[in-house]
Each structure stands twice: as structure tokens, then as C-alpha cells.
Design a protein around this motif. Structure first.
Motif, PDB file in Angstrom:
ATOM      1  N   GLN A  69       0.867  -1.168   0.000  1.00  0.00           N
ATOM      2  CA  GLN A  69       0.000   0.000   0.000  1.00  0.00           C
ATOM      3  C   GLN A  69       0.910   1.226   0.000  1.00  0.00           C
ATOM      4  O   GLN A  69       1.957   1.224   0.641  1.00  0.00           O
ATOM      5  N   THR A  81      -0.026   8.074  -2.794  1.00  0.00           N
ATOM      6  CA  THR A  81       0.471   8.496  -4.114  1.00  0.00           C
ATOM      7  C   THR A  81       1.023   9.915  -4.039  1.00  0.00           C
ATOM      8  O   THR A  81       1.509  10.463  -5.016  1.00  0.00           O
ATOM      9  N   LYS A 123       5.667   2.160 -13.373  1.00  0.00           N
ATOM     10  CA  LYS A 123       5.123   0.967 -14.039  1.00  0.00           C
ATOM     11  C   LYS A 123       6.216  -0.051 -14.382  1.00  0.00           C
ATOM     12  O   LYS A 123       6.003  -1.255 -14.260  1.00  0.00           O
ATOM     13  N   HIS A 158       7.292  -1.774 -11.247  1.00  0.00           N
ATOM     14  CA  HIS A 158       6.232  -2.718 -10.871  1.00  0.00           C
ATOM     15  C   HIS A 158       6.346  -4.008 -11.691  1.00  0.00           C
ATOM     16  O   HIS A 158       6.287  -5.109 -11.151  1.00  0.00           O
ATOM     17  N   ILE A 168      -1.000  -3.394  -5.937  1.00  0.00           N
ATOM     18  CA  ILE A 168      -0.653  -2.125  -5.281  1.00  0.00           C
ATOM     19  C   ILE A 168      -1.952  -1.406  -4.943  1.00  0.00           C
ATOM     20  O   ILE A 168      -2.841  -1.252  -5.777  1.00  0.00           O
ATOM     21  N   ILE A 169      -2.045  -1.014  -3.682  1.00  0.00           N
ATOM     22  CA  ILE A 169      -3.226  -0.303  -3.183  1.00  0.00           C
ATOM     23  C   ILE A 169      -2.770   1.099  -2.784  1.00  0.00           C
ATOM     24  O   ILE A 169      -1.655   1.267  -2.286  1.00  0.00           O
ATOM     25  N   ALA A 170      -3.635   2.085  -2.999  1.00  0.00           N
ATOM     26  CA  ALA A 170      -3.298   3.437  -2.541  1.00  0.00           C
ATOM     27  C   ALA A 170      -4.135   3.769  -1.314  1.00  0.00           C
ATOM     28  O   ALA A 170      -5.255   3.278  -1.156  1.00  0.00           O
ATOM     29  N   CYS A 230      -4.104   7.498  -9.237  1.00  0.00           N
ATOM     30  CA  CYS A 230      -4.235   6.034  -9.217  1.00  0.00           C
ATOM     31  C   CYS A 230      -4.433   5.496 -10.631  1.00  0.00           C
ATOM     32  O   CYS A 230      -3.829   4.495 -11.022  1.00  0.00           O
ATOM     33  N   ILE A 244      -3.302   1.806 -10.449  1.00  0.00           N
ATOM     34  CA  ILE A 244      -3.593   1.317  -9.100  1.00  0.00           C
ATOM     35  C   ILE A 244      -5.102   1.074  -8.996  1.00  0.00           C
ATOM     36  O   ILE A 244      -5.892   1.992  -9.199  1.00  0.00           O
ATOM     37  N   THR A 258     -10.270   2.489 -11.074  1.00  0.00           N
ATOM     38  CA  THR A 258      -9.925   2.494  -9.652  1.00  0.00           C
ATOM     39  C   THR A 258     -11.182   2.587  -8.794  1.00  0.00           C
ATOM     40  O   THR A 258     -12.010   3.463  -8.991  1.00  0.00           O
TER      41      THR A 258
END
Ligand code: ZN
Ligand code: MN
Ligand code: MN
Length: 284
Positions: A34, A37, A57, A60, A68-70, A100, A105, A142
Motif C-alpha cells: 500500500q 500516491t 510501471k 512494478h 498495489i493499493i493506494a 491512481c 492502481i 480504480t
């Protein structure tokens, strides 16, 4: 073999660049992370550059991080009775959603809101209205995840029913979901300290909010007692929630595909590694 499917990690730091959070995640053996951003203490920031987005990216892609969480800024309060704060919250959350989207995300966790000198019902209605304002006419991928809260102060979200009402009042339901925080629900009075209590809590969640709408779990122990209504995270096994409960969660088939994120107190990200190792060791 089982490790393959475990989506487990922690909230990692973006200091030095957004992509750094992914590298940090890799270094602690995470498969899910998590991030903020942007600074969690600022309303607005300048837009992401193309270079930042590409770097994120690419990092990642090369990493072992699957999800991936924001998490949104702590300043945001969609239920604030103060008009200027409400307005800034809407604009700020829109900006966070944009970020996001640019970063691919899929989930943005928010705290539902706090009513301050207003009242619960007014606040709940206002949150739904504002979520619709933010989400309407957006073809966002998102989802906004409403997090269960400890119910500290005038915070909404310490009862599953409150989250349900917010959700029900929204038109844009397909862009909403939930995030369950173990410290918060325990603090809010959901007794997950016994197997029976845990089972009842998951059943309640399932009945009221629906497990299909649960997209993230925050794995935190609690410094304070059941029903203390305080938001004080503790390291796994050091607080008031028994280790056994974390074992139940890690082995719960219903929660198997849901990313699990540590937000426990650490001095540096590296300290999460032993908690991740411990949680993995609980998986039978
Ligand atoms: Zn949160
Ligand atoms: Mn949380
Ligand atoms: Mn918390």
C-alpha cells in the motif's frame, strides 16, 4: 507452494520517488503493498510527470508485487460540516483518483469521514452524495474502498451498518468497495479475539457488506482494548488481538485472494520483514 497465492505485504514509503515503494516492497518479501500516491499531509500536489509514471510501471513490472493499493490523504473528510474542507476533500480525492488511474492502481482506500459538530446521519448522507459527485461520469477503473474505522472521536465507519448505508445511498456502487482493518474493528467492539467472535464478525461483514465487496485487509494488532474506540496500531502478537486470530485470518479460505497489508508501527520498512515471515509461517 501455498506462498504463491498469498497476497501479503505492508504500507511502504514513497520517499525518494513513487517507484521506491515498490523496491521497498520487494526487499521485505511482499507480494502486495500500500502506498500514498502523494504526501499524506498535503491537499494538492503537482501532477505526475510522464517519467515518474513510466518509472513506476516499469519497476512494478520487474517486481514481485502483484497488487498495489493506494491510501488517501488523512486530511480528506467528505463528511465535514465545514464547507471549505468538504470542497477541498472532493477536489483532492478526485486528484488522488487521477493519480491512481495514471499509475494503474486498482484501489484507493479512504476513511469515510467524521461529523465533528454535525451529526451522524447528516454526515453519512453527505459522504454518499460526495462520493457520487466524485465518481459520476468517470470511467474509472480504480475503486474507492471505504475503510472500517475504530470510531475514534466522531469518525464514521465503526459499524458495518454505517458503511452499508453510505454504500446504499450511492448510485455509483460499482466503483465502491470496502477495506477491513483488524485493529480498527477490534477497537470498535467487534470481538475477534476468540474463534467464535471471529466467525461471527466475518459472518456479519458478509451479511451486511458482502465479502465480494471486500478488496483489502489491513493487518494490525491493537494497543488498546476491545471497544476502546481508539486507533492505536501495534505489531502483530504484541497487542490485544491474540496471535490465534491472525492465524485464523491467514488460513481463512474466504479471505484467501484479498490483499493483506501491514500498517504496524515500524522504525523503517525493513522491520516489516519479520512480521511478514511470521504471518506466512501461520499458513497451514
Ligand atoms: Zn486507513
Ligand atoms: Mn488501516
Ligand atoms: Mn488506523
Amino acid at each position: 507452494m501455498k506462498e504463491k497465492t498469498i497476497l501479503l505485504g505492508a504500507h511502504t514509503s514513497i520517499s525518494g520517488g513513487l517507484y521506491k515503494a515498490i523496491e521497498e516492497g520487494d526487499s521485505i518479501g511482499a507480494t502486495a503493498i500500500q502506498i500514498f500516491t502523494k504526501s499524506s499531509r498535503s491537499w494538492f500536489v503537482k501532477e505526475l510527470t510522464e517519467a515518474e509514471i513510466i518509472k513506476f510501471k516499469e519497476t512494478h513490472k520487474k517486481s514481485k508485487i502483484k497488487v498495489i493499493i493506494a491510501h488517501s490523504s488523512y486530511l480528506i473528510n467528505l463528511g465535514s460540516p465545514k464547507k471549505d474542507i468538504e470542497k477541498k476533500s472532493i477536489l483532492s480525492l478526485k486528484q488522488e483518483l487521477d493519480r491512481c488511474e495514471e499509475l494503474d492502481i486498482p484501489y484507493l482506500v479512504i476513511h469515510p469521514g467524521a461529523y465533528l459538530d454535525s451529526d451522524e446521519q447528516t454526515c453519512i448522507k453527505q459522504i454518499s452524495k460526495n462520493l457520487d459527485i466524485i465518481l459520476k461520469n468517470r470511467t474509472v477503473k480504480t475503486k474507492i474502498l471505504l475503510e472500517t474505522t475504530a470510531g475514534q472521536g466522531t469518525n464514521i465507519g465503526h459499524k458495518f451498518e454505517q458503511l452499508k448505508t453510505i454504500y446504499n445511498n450511492c448510485e455509483e456502487k460499482d466503483k465502491l468497495g470496502f477495506c477491513l482493518d483488524t485493529c480498527h474493528i477490534f477497537s470498535a467492539g467487534y470481538d475477534i479475539s476468540t474463534e467464535l467472535g471471529y466467525e461471527k464478525t466475518i459472518k456479519d461483514f458478509s451479511k451486511i457488506l458482502g465479502l465480494k465487496n471486500l478488496y483489502a485487509i489491513h493487518l494490525n494488532d491493537s494497543k488498546t482494548e476491545l471497544n476502546s474506540r481508539k486507533d492505536r496500531h501495534e505489531n502483530i502478537g504484541q497487542g490485544k488481538i491474540p496471535k490465534k486470530t491472525f492465524s485464523l485470518i491467514m488460513n481463512d479460505k474466504r479471505l484467501e485472494k484479498i490483499p493483506k497489508i501491514l500498517e504496524t508501527p515500524v522504525e523503517k520498512t525493513q522491520d516489516y520483514e519479520k512480521e511478514i515471515v511470521f504471518l506466512k509461517s501461520l499458513v497451514k
